[in-house]
Design a protein around this motif. Sequence first.
Motif, PDB file in Angstrom:
ATOM      1  N   ALA A 314      10.222  10.792   9.168  1.00  0.00           N
ATOM      2  CA  ALA A 314       8.782  10.647   9.369  1.00  0.00           C
ATOM      3  C   ALA A 314       8.463   9.355  10.096  1.00  0.00           C
ATOM      4  N   LYS A 315       9.211   8.312   9.793  1.00  0.00           N
ATOM      5  CA  LYS A 315       9.000   7.033  10.471  1.00  0.00           C
ATOM      6  C   LYS A 315       9.294   7.120  11.959  1.00  0.00           C
ATOM      7  N   VAL A 316      10.216   7.989  12.313  1.00  0.00           N
ATOM      8  CA  VAL A 316      10.540   8.209  13.728  1.00  0.00           C
ATOM      9  C   VAL A 316       9.466   9.070  14.390  1.00  0.00           C
ATOM     10  N   LEU A 317       8.962  10.059  13.653  1.00  0.00           N
ATOM     11  CA  LEU A 317       8.023  11.029  14.212  1.00  0.00           C
ATOM     12  C   LEU A 317       6.607  10.479  14.371  1.00  0.00           C
ATOM     13  N   MET A 318       6.134   9.707  13.397  1.00  0.00           N
ATOM     14  CA  MET A 318       4.726   9.297  13.379  1.00  0.00           C
ATOM     15  C   MET A 318       4.244   8.633  14.675  1.00  0.00           C
ATOM     16  N   PRO A 319       4.993   7.696  15.257  1.00  0.00           N
ATOM     17  CA  PRO A 319       4.496   7.059  16.487  1.00  0.00           C
ATOM     18  C   PRO A 319       4.417   8.020  17.681  1.00  0.00           C
ATOM     19  N   GLN A 320       5.038   9.191  17.590  1.00  0.00           N
ATOM     20  CA  GLN A 320       5.098  10.114  18.722  1.00  0.00           C
ATOM     21  C   GLN A 320       4.127  11.287  18.620  1.00  0.00           C
ATOM     22  N   VAL A 321       3.409  11.421  17.513  1.00  0.00           N
ATOM     23  CA  VAL A 321       2.678  12.663  17.268  1.00  0.00           C
ATOM     24  C   VAL A 321       1.637  12.976  18.345  1.00  0.00           C
ATOM     25  N   ASP A 322       1.002  11.935  18.894  1.00  0.00           N
ATOM     26  CA  ASP A 322      -0.044  12.184  19.884  1.00  0.00           C
ATOM     27  C   ASP A 322       0.501  12.713  21.202  1.00  0.00           C
ATOM     28  N   GLU A 425      -7.066   2.513  20.397  1.00  0.00           N
ATOM     29  CA  GLU A 425      -6.978   2.911  18.994  1.00  0.00           C
ATOM     30  C   GLU A 425      -7.864   2.038  18.112  1.00  0.00           C
ATOM     31  N   THR A 426      -8.330   2.634  17.023  1.00  0.00           N
ATOM     32  CA  THR A 426      -9.145   1.914  16.039  1.00  0.00           C
ATOM     33  C   THR A 426      -8.477   1.983  14.672  1.00  0.00           C
ATOM     34  N   LEU A 427      -8.927   1.124  13.790  1.00  0.00           N
ATOM     35  CA  LEU A 427      -8.380   1.155  12.431  1.00  0.00           C
ATOM     36  C   LEU A 427      -8.654   2.490  11.749  1.00  0.00           C
ATOM     37  N   HIS A 428      -9.844   3.035  11.985  1.00  0.00           N
ATOM     38  CA  HIS A 428     -10.187   4.316  11.361  1.00  0.00           C
ATOM     39  C   HIS A 428      -9.265   5.423  11.854  1.00  0.00           C
ATOM     40  N   GLY A 429      -8.964   5.427  13.154  1.00  0.00           N
ATOM     41  CA  GLY A 429      -8.071   6.446  13.702  1.00  0.00           C
ATOM     42  C   GLY A 429      -6.659   6.326  13.167  1.00  0.00           C
ATOM     43  N   ILE A 430      -6.175   5.090  13.045  1.00  0.00           N
ATOM     44  CA  ILE A 430      -4.821   4.865  12.523  1.00  0.00           C
ATOM     45  C   ILE A 430      -4.761   5.246  11.044  1.00  0.00           C
ATOM     46  N   ALA A 431      -5.817   4.879  10.302  1.00  0.00           N
ATOM     47  CA  ALA A 431      -5.854   5.219   8.869  1.00  0.00           C
ATOM     48  C   ALA A 431      -5.839   6.724   8.683  1.00  0.00           C
ATOM     49  N   ARG A 432      -6.585   7.458   9.517  1.00  0.00           N
ATOM     50  CA  ARG A 432      -6.620   8.919   9.405  1.00  0.00           C
ATOM     51  C   ARG A 432      -5.264   9.520   9.732  1.00  0.00           C
ATOM     52  N   ARG A 433      -4.590   8.979  10.753  1.00  0.00           N
ATOM     53  CA  ARG A 433      -3.275   9.502  11.139  1.00  0.00           C
ATOM     54  C   ARG A 433      -2.276   9.394  10.002  1.00  0.00           C
ATOM     55  N   PHE A 434      -2.280   8.238   9.320  1.00  0.00           N
ATOM     56  CA  PHE A 434      -1.293   8.014   8.267  1.00  0.00           C
ATOM     57  C   PHE A 434      -1.797   8.425   6.884  1.00  0.00           C
ATOM     58  N   GLY A 435      -3.068   8.875   6.810  1.00  0.00           N
ATOM     59  CA  GLY A 435      -3.601   9.361   5.544  1.00  0.00           C
ATOM     60  C   GLY A 435      -3.788   8.293   4.493  1.00  0.00           C
ATOM     61  N   VAL A 436      -4.152   7.073   4.922  1.00  0.00           N
ATOM     62  CA  VAL A 436      -4.405   5.987   3.974  1.00  0.00           C
ATOM     63  C   VAL A 436      -5.800   5.428   4.227  1.00  0.00           C
ATOM     64  N   PRO A 437      -6.437   4.822   3.212  1.00  0.00           N
ATOM     65  CA  PRO A 437      -7.760   4.237   3.416  1.00  0.00           C
ATOM     66  C   PRO A 437      -7.716   3.062   4.393  1.00  0.00           C
ATOM     67  N   VAL A 438      -8.815   2.866   5.134  1.00  0.00           N
ATOM     68  CA  VAL A 438      -8.908   1.729   6.065  1.00  0.00           C
ATOM     69  C   VAL A 438      -8.722   0.420   5.310  1.00  0.00           C
ATOM     70  N   LYS A 439      -9.327   0.339   4.118  1.00  0.00           N
ATOM     71  CA  LYS A 439      -9.244  -0.899   3.336  1.00  0.00           C
ATOM     72  C   LYS A 439      -7.802  -1.252   2.989  1.00  0.00           C
ATOM     73  N   THR A 440      -6.983  -0.230   2.748  1.00  0.00           N
ATOM     74  CA  THR A 440      -5.572  -0.482   2.423  1.00  0.00           C
ATOM     75  C   THR A 440      -4.863  -1.170   3.581  1.00  0.00           C
ATOM     76  N   ILE A 441      -5.136  -0.694   4.811  1.00  0.00           N
ATOM     77  CA  ILE A 441      -4.510  -1.308   5.992  1.00  0.00           C
ATOM     78  C   ILE A 441      -5.061  -2.718   6.206  1.00  0.00           C
ATOM     79  N   LYS A 442      -6.380  -2.888   6.033  1.00  0.00           N
ATOM     80  CA  LYS A 442      -6.983  -4.210   6.218  1.00  0.00           C
ATOM     81  C   LYS A 442      -6.408  -5.213   5.224  1.00  0.00           C
ATOM     82  N   ASP A 443      -6.268  -4.791   3.962  1.00  0.00           N
ATOM     83  CA  ASP A 443      -5.735  -5.696   2.943  1.00  0.00           C
ATOM     84  C   ASP A 443      -4.281  -6.055   3.223  1.00  0.00           C
ATOM     85  N   ALA A 444      -3.496  -5.065   3.674  1.00  0.00           N
ATOM     86  CA  ALA A 444      -2.068  -5.307   3.929  1.00  0.00           C
ATOM     87  C   ALA A 444      -1.856  -6.254   5.102  1.00  0.00           C
ATOM     88  N   ASN A 445      -2.836  -6.291   6.016  1.00  0.00           N
ATOM     89  CA  ASN A 445      -2.691  -7.115   7.219  1.00  0.00           C
ATOM     90  C   ASN A 445      -3.678  -8.279   7.269  1.00  0.00           C
TER      91      ASN A 445
END
Length: 462
Positions: A314-322, A425-445
């Motif tokens: 999945a880690k290999v596939l995710m960056p290529q899905v688009d 790309e936006t945070l919302h788009g990336i969050a939707r792709r990986f199925g995680v909340p935007v806040k989770t990505i913001k907090d992690a970074n």
Amino acid sequence: MYSCAHSKKAEPQKPEVGDGVSGVINNFLSVKENYIQKQDAGNAPEVAPAEVKNESAAAVDVDKAIQKIDVSSNAHVEDWIDFFARRDRERFMRMLERGSVYKEVVQNILIENGLPKELFYLAMIESGFVTHAKSRARAVGVWQFMQGTSKRYGLSTNGHVDERRDPIRATEAAAKYLRELYEVFQSWDLALAAYNCGEHRVLGAVMRGGTRDFWKLYEKGLLPKETRSYVPKFRAALLVGENPAQYGIDVKVPMVIYPDLEAVEVPSPVSLSEVARRAGMDVEDIKKYNPHLTGGMTPPQYDRYEVWVPTSQAKVLMPQVDTIPRMRVTTRVQRENFEEKYYHLVRSGDNLSNLARRYKQSVSHLKNINNLASNRIYPGQKLRISVKSYHVNTIVVQKAPTKKGRNLASGNRPRLHLYKVRKGETLHGIARRFGVPVKTIKDANRIARGQIFAGQTVKIPL
């Protein structure tokens, strides 16, 4: 080996009978009315913000009220024990061995939904854990769902996909159905009987017999012959399956077990062979983890769809899905909403308790798959309503933790995926792709304002 279909008959009139029967009828009518109201929920007026109550007390889980399954034996159960342990010994061993591949994932879904893990053996007597099993009544999959029942509990079925064959999604659907049956009958014996022949038929037997004791209905002959055998058959399978050595059965543990899986969102329709190529996998392996994709492609009624892929791939596939090209489909299909299938957008007045009832699952399950530490939710928040991943080495338990096991959601320690942001790309788009909340990505970074830039590497907790 298979059940009769989850048949439905016209609703009988309500008589006045004793032995708690009126409670069963009221529960049935309440669940039925609740179901009808859910169909119209999209047209319901939004509650004013002043009425919003998302306090922890609002999300009271009903799991504590669900009783354990009675596994006491009697002459009927002993007959089935003898059948499994002696007369049908070889086939029972094969069912146990096939089932051991799925046991952890099935039991964890049941546990997260507040259901007894022993219901694993219900799937075993239904299908023997053959994912493509099909009965004469056209019930399909591990849980032997009829098409109408499967649709009612969120499974897609058409010429390109049959999610009744997906052991993970079908188990989620079965958990919803079983919770609802238990809410109606307040008895696992009756709930299991209803799973076999339909809730209307069991309700009719309860009203005609004036009792909700399964064994009294059994003796009065008010249930179908197959259903009368179904409950003792289940108890026997559970007793023998949990103690095979006691009955002289030597079960071989399979060398292949379910790996860590991620639901990777891809464009749709796309071919599984192309998904496999991008993930660096053999197409037969992709098909093995996605037995519900019967046409060798993702279903064209969605513009996006989630494919089960082992975590490492999945880690290999995710960056290529688009960049995966969509297939051209010439036949006309009725479009369905991908977002509504997997997510709920929180509105004013929502709380975890009513959302759990609406989506027929437990509060704890909703919290787990959304990584929620508390019961608080807020308008505009997007909640996941189905399992996103299946991980090794953590386990969801009802009371005390065990040393090892598997978790259906993200686990206690989220895994980090490093993702390089692309132009536009936006945070919302990336969050939707990986199925995680935007806040989770913001907090992690440690992103304060939600601004990201092309070429930036962000950490995605999975």
